[in-house]
Design a protein around this motif. Structure first.
Motif, PDB file in Angstrom:
ATOM      1  N   ILE A 191      20.430  11.986  -4.068  1.00 37.67           N
ATOM      2  CA  ILE A 191      21.783  12.403  -4.426  1.00 37.67           C
ATOM      3  C   ILE A 191      22.477  11.315  -5.253  1.00 37.67           C
ATOM      4  CG2 ILE A 191      24.084  12.905  -3.477  1.00 37.67           C
ATOM      5  CD1 ILE A 191      22.628  14.222  -1.095  1.00 37.67           C
ATOM      6  N   VAL A 192      22.378  10.073  -4.800  1.00 41.48           N
ATOM      7  CA  VAL A 192      23.046   8.960  -5.485  1.00 41.48           C
ATOM      8  C   VAL A 192      22.364   8.641  -6.817  1.00 41.48           C
ATOM      9  CG1 VAL A 192      23.592   6.494  -5.327  1.00 41.48           C
ATOM     10  CG2 VAL A 192      23.928   7.970  -3.336  1.00 41.48           C
ATOM     11  N   GLU A 193      21.039   8.519  -6.823  1.00 44.79           N
ATOM     12  CA  GLU A 193      20.322   8.120  -8.036  1.00 44.79           C
ATOM     13  C   GLU A 193      20.426   9.164  -9.139  1.00 44.79           C
ATOM     14  OE1 GLU A 193      16.411   7.273  -6.564  1.00 44.79           O
ATOM     15  OE2 GLU A 193      17.025   5.302  -5.800  1.00 44.79           O
ATOM     16  N   THR A 194      20.502  10.430  -8.780  1.00 44.55           N
ATOM     17  CA  THR A 194      20.639  11.478  -9.791  1.00 44.55           C
ATOM     18  C   THR A 194      21.928  11.281 -10.582  1.00 44.55           C
ATOM     19  OG1 THR A 194      19.378  13.025  -8.444  1.00 44.55           O
ATOM     20  CG2 THR A 194      20.725  13.966 -10.165  1.00 44.55           C
ATOM     21  N   VAL A 195      23.012  11.002  -9.876  1.00 41.10           N
ATOM     22  CA  VAL A 195      24.295  10.786 -10.544  1.00 41.10           C
ATOM     23  C   VAL A 195      24.304   9.449 -11.278  1.00 41.10           C
ATOM     24  CG1 VAL A 195      26.781  10.499 -10.163  1.00 41.10           C
ATOM     25  CG2 VAL A 195      25.540  12.297  -8.956  1.00 41.10           C
ATOM     26  N   LEU A 196      23.751   8.402 -10.664  1.00 42.16           N
ATOM     27  CA  LEU A 196      23.715   7.092 -11.318  1.00 42.16           C
ATOM     28  C   LEU A 196      22.905   7.121 -12.612  1.00 42.16           C
ATOM     29  CD1 LEU A 196      23.275   4.575  -8.348  1.00 42.16           C
ATOM     30  CD2 LEU A 196      25.333   5.003  -9.704  1.00 42.16           C
TER      31      LEU A 196
ATOM     32  N   GLY B  94      22.910   9.495 -14.676  1.00 40.57           N
ATOM     33  CA  GLY B  94      23.625  10.288 -15.674  1.00 40.57           C
ATOM     34  C   GLY B  94      23.326  11.769 -15.660  1.00 40.57           C
ATOM     35  N   HIS B  95      22.691  12.274 -14.625  1.00 40.05           N
ATOM     36  CA  HIS B  95      22.394  13.702 -14.530  1.00 40.05           C
ATOM     37  C   HIS B  95      23.474  14.391 -13.709  1.00 40.05           C
ATOM     38  CE1 HIS B  95      18.510  12.851 -16.286  1.00 40.05           C
ATOM     39  NE2 HIS B  95      18.278  11.953 -15.348  1.00 40.05           N
ATOM     40  N   SER B  96      23.506  15.697 -13.803  1.00 42.50           N
ATOM     41  CA  SER B  96      24.467  16.429 -12.983  1.00 42.50           C
ATOM     42  C   SER B  96      24.027  16.368 -11.524  1.00 42.50           C
ATOM     43  CB  SER B  96      24.578  17.882 -13.458  1.00 42.50           C
ATOM     44  OG  SER B  96      23.344  18.529 -13.323  1.00 42.50           O
ATOM     45  N   PRO B  97      24.981  16.506 -10.595  1.00 42.13           N
ATOM     46  CA  PRO B  97      24.633  16.383  -9.176  1.00 42.13           C
ATOM     47  C   PRO B  97      23.556  17.371  -8.734  1.00 42.13           C
ATOM     48  CG  PRO B  97      27.011  16.388  -9.460  1.00 42.13           C
ATOM     49  CD  PRO B  97      26.406  16.729 -10.794  1.00 42.13           C
ATOM     50  N   VAL B  98      22.865  16.999  -7.696  1.00 46.14           N
ATOM     51  CA  VAL B  98      21.808  17.824  -7.104  1.00 46.14           C
ATOM     52  C   VAL B  98      22.435  19.090  -6.531  1.00 46.14           C
ATOM     53  CG1 VAL B  98      20.104  17.876  -5.231  1.00 46.14           C
ATOM     54  CG2 VAL B  98      20.445  15.792  -6.541  1.00 46.14           C
ATOM     55  N   THR B  99      21.696  20.189  -6.609  1.00 44.32           N
ATOM     56  CA  THR B  99      22.130  21.436  -5.992  1.00 44.32           C
ATOM     57  C   THR B  99      21.610  21.471  -4.564  1.00 44.32           C
ATOM     58  OG1 THR B  99      21.998  22.530  -8.129  1.00 44.32           O
ATOM     59  CG2 THR B  99      22.043  23.943  -6.206  1.00 44.32           C
ATOM     60  N   ARG B 100      22.496  21.806  -3.630  1.00 44.56           N
ATOM     61  CA  ARG B 100      22.077  21.908  -2.236  1.00 44.56           C
ATOM     62  C   ARG B 100      21.035  23.022  -2.130  1.00 44.56           C
ATOM     63  NH1 ARG B 100      24.475  19.684   1.764  1.00 44.56           N
ATOM     64  NH2 ARG B 100      26.524  19.596   0.785  1.00 44.56           N
ATOM     65  N   PRO B 101      19.854  22.707  -1.568  1.00 47.53           N
ATOM     66  CA  PRO B 101      18.802  23.721  -1.473  1.00 47.53           C
ATOM     67  C   PRO B 101      19.287  24.985  -0.761  1.00 47.53           C
ATOM     68  CG  PRO B 101      17.944  21.580  -0.873  1.00 47.53           C
ATOM     69  CD  PRO B 101      19.435  21.432  -1.016  1.00 47.53           C
ATOM     70  N   GLY B 102      18.995  26.114  -1.363  1.00 54.05           N
ATOM     71  CA  GLY B 102      19.363  27.400  -0.776  1.00 54.05           C
ATOM     72  C   GLY B 102      20.734  27.905  -1.180  1.00 54.05           C
ATOM     73  N   THR B 103      21.479  27.085  -1.948  1.00 48.19           N
ATOM     74  CA  THR B 103      22.807  27.501  -2.409  1.00 48.19           C
ATOM     75  C   THR B 103      22.975  27.076  -3.867  1.00 48.19           C
ATOM     76  OG1 THR B 103      23.960  25.434  -1.883  1.00 48.19           O
ATOM     77  CG2 THR B 103      23.731  27.028  -0.090  1.00 48.19           C
ATOM     78  N   ALA B 104      24.099  27.436  -4.448  1.00 45.58           N
ATOM     79  CA  ALA B 104      24.413  26.988  -5.804  1.00 45.58           C
ATOM     80  C   ALA B 104      25.382  25.802  -5.764  1.00 45.58           C
ATOM     81  CB  ALA B 104      25.017  28.141  -6.596  1.00 45.58           C
ATOM     82  N   GLU B 105      25.670  25.306  -4.565  1.00 48.93           N
ATOM     83  CA  GLU B 105      26.640  24.227  -4.384  1.00 48.93           C
ATOM     84  C   GLU B 105      26.082  22.894  -4.871  1.00 48.93           C
ATOM     85  OE1 GLU B 105      28.753  21.902  -0.653  1.00 48.93           O
ATOM     86  OE2 GLU B 105      27.607  23.719  -0.283  1.00 48.93           O
TER      87      GLU B 105
END
Length: 186
Positions: free
Chosen positions: A127-132, A134-145
């Motif tokens: 979750i942290v490294e994806t944003v660090l 420069g990518h968009s935040p991770v999607t919670r598995p099973g949802t679009a959140e």
């Protein structure tokens, strides 16, 4: 939604592999470093320490420490665990890239159960490294959140990275030097 779960799992397994590789490297370096200290002490004990009994005691203590450290670290199987995580995420990547939807869930479960699980911290790191990075935040598995890291997750991430370096490398590499200087001064 299942594809998001597969993606998240294989990224977490990548983090787990990287973590176990760093543990393996640190354990190898520490064992080598303490072995070199032992050799150094054995060769130069007369020149370094005037107290011969102290030199012998240090040599014995360091020998026991190296032996114990090597046995304990061998038991953790860091490299083998890293290899298993790598095998898992490579299979999951193949499934993610080319799996048929009807078979996807069954194959995903089958692959997951064949390999060791990753730690919850691997997911938090994702979750942290994806944003660090420069990518968009991770999607919670099973949802679009979207899951954005919290302030506490950033602080936890930074604290673990800094403490690994400080405890793993700096303290273990510096304390023997400080101990020898202290012994030379006395």
């Amino acid at each position: 939604m299942l594809r998001d779960k597969i993606w998240t799992t294989y990224k977490c397994r990548m983090n787990a592999e990287r973590r176990y590789r760093s543990y393996n490297l640190l354990s190898h370096l520490l064992t080598s470093y303490y072995s070199l200290l032992l050799i150094f002490l054995s060769i130069f004990s007369d020149q370094i320490l005037s107290n011969h009994q102290l030199a012998q005691g240090l040599g014995i203590a360091l020998s026991v420490a190296v032996f114990s450290l090597s046995l304990v670290l061998y038991g953790f199987h860091f490299s083998e665990t890293a290899d298993k995580h790598r095998e898992c995420y490579l299979k999951l990547q193949g499934l993610y890239d080319g799996g048929n939807p009807p078979e996807l869930a069954a194959k995903y479960d089958e692959i997951k159960h064949q390999y060791p699980n990753h730690s919850p911290r691997d997911y938090r790191d994702l979750i942290v490294e994806t944003v660090l990075n420069g990518h968009s935040p991770v999607t919670r598995p099973g949802t679009a959140e979207k899951v954005s890291p919290t302030c506490w997750q950033y602080m936890d991430y930074l604290a673990r990275k800094v403490s690994f370096v400080v405890i793993g490398y700096v303290i273990h590499l510096v304390w023997p030097i400080v101990a020898v200087r202290f012994l030379l001064a006395s």
